[in-house]
Design an enzyme around this catalytic site. Structure first.
Site, short mmCIF file in Angstrom:
data_model
loop_
_atom_site.label_atom_id
_atom_site.label_comp_id
_atom_site.label_asym_id
_atom_site.label_seq_id
_atom_site.Cartn_x
_atom_site.Cartn_y
_atom_site.Cartn_z
CD GLN A 1 8.28 3.51 6.21
OE1 GLN A 1 9.21 2.79 6.54
NE2 GLN A 1 8.31 4.30 5.15
CB VAL B 1 -1.13 0.68 -0.66
CG1 VAL B 1 -1.74 1.72 0.26
CG2 VAL B 1 -1.90 0.61 -1.98
CD GLU B 2 5.11 4.55 3.33
OE1 GLU B 2 5.69 4.85 4.38
OE2 GLU B 2 5.41 5.06 2.23
CB ILE B 3 -0.96 2.82 5.89
CG1 ILE B 3 -1.87 2.23 4.81
CG2 ILE B 3 -1.73 3.71 6.87
CD1 ILE B 3 -2.66 3.23 4.02
#
Length: 192
Positions: free
Chosen positions: A128, A139-141
């Site tokens: 993450q 925001v998480e990717i």
């Protein structure tokens, strides 16, 4: 005292299809548009001309982001003067990606602050990356699709009397087990 319990299944779920959009208030619609275009790859799209307030609509990945400008937003931390701490446990929106390493390299190239985390479930690792937009929204990717989606009903479960602290992680996850145990204890405590 008699408590009547209405089964959840007696009601039909709402006829939902998917997430349509996320709406965010922002100090500067154009600063946010640049972020969502340049960093996340969203495209600016036409929004209804009947709106009488400043905003913008963006779209990609089957999701819309609707921005509404409000220059007087009062955030706990002013991200313009002092960067807000990046806390993975904060409210956030998450996007699936194909290459977390590439995401980190691109964020470094852009000079963006981020933090990383790793989640492990039954030997499966999920990477993450967390960062903020210009207004401090998280925001998480991630590569979260590595973990299978298992309905709690498919998980082995045996109610136990005692402390949740003693629960050991299982194939369906520690938190799911704790939730199921809590639910079973609540149901046993209801008087009929």
């Amino acid at each position: 005292m008699k408590i009547e319990i209405e089964e959840v299944r007696s009601h039909e779920a709402l006829p939902l299809l998917s997430l349509n959009h996320v709406s965010l208030m922002c100090r500067s619609v154009w600063a946010s548009v640049r972020f969502y275009e340049d960093v996340l790859g969203f495209a600016l799209i036409k929004r209804p001309s009947s709106f009488n307030f400043n905003g913008a609509w963006l779209y990609n990945y089957g999701i819309g982001i609707h921005l509404i400008e409000n220059p007087s937003i009062d955030h706990e931390f002013d991200t313009i003067v002092e960067p807000r701490p990046i806390n993975p446990k904060d409210n956030h929106m998450s996007f699936q990606c194909t290459d977390v390493g590439l995401v980190k390299r691109r964020l470094q190239e852009m000079g963006m602050r981020y933090v990383t985390a790793v989640v492990e479930e039954d030997g499966i690792m999920v990477d993450q990356v967390f960062f903020h937009d210009p207004d401090g929204y998280m925001v998480e990717i991630c590569n979260c699709d590595s973990i299978p989606i298992l309905p709690l009903s498919s998980c082995p479960f045996k109610p136990r009397m005692g402390s949740f602290k003693k629960a050991a992680p299982s194939s369906c996850g520690f938190m799911e087990k704790v939730m199921m145990e809590s639910l079973s204890m609540d149901m046993m405590n209801i008087s009929f």
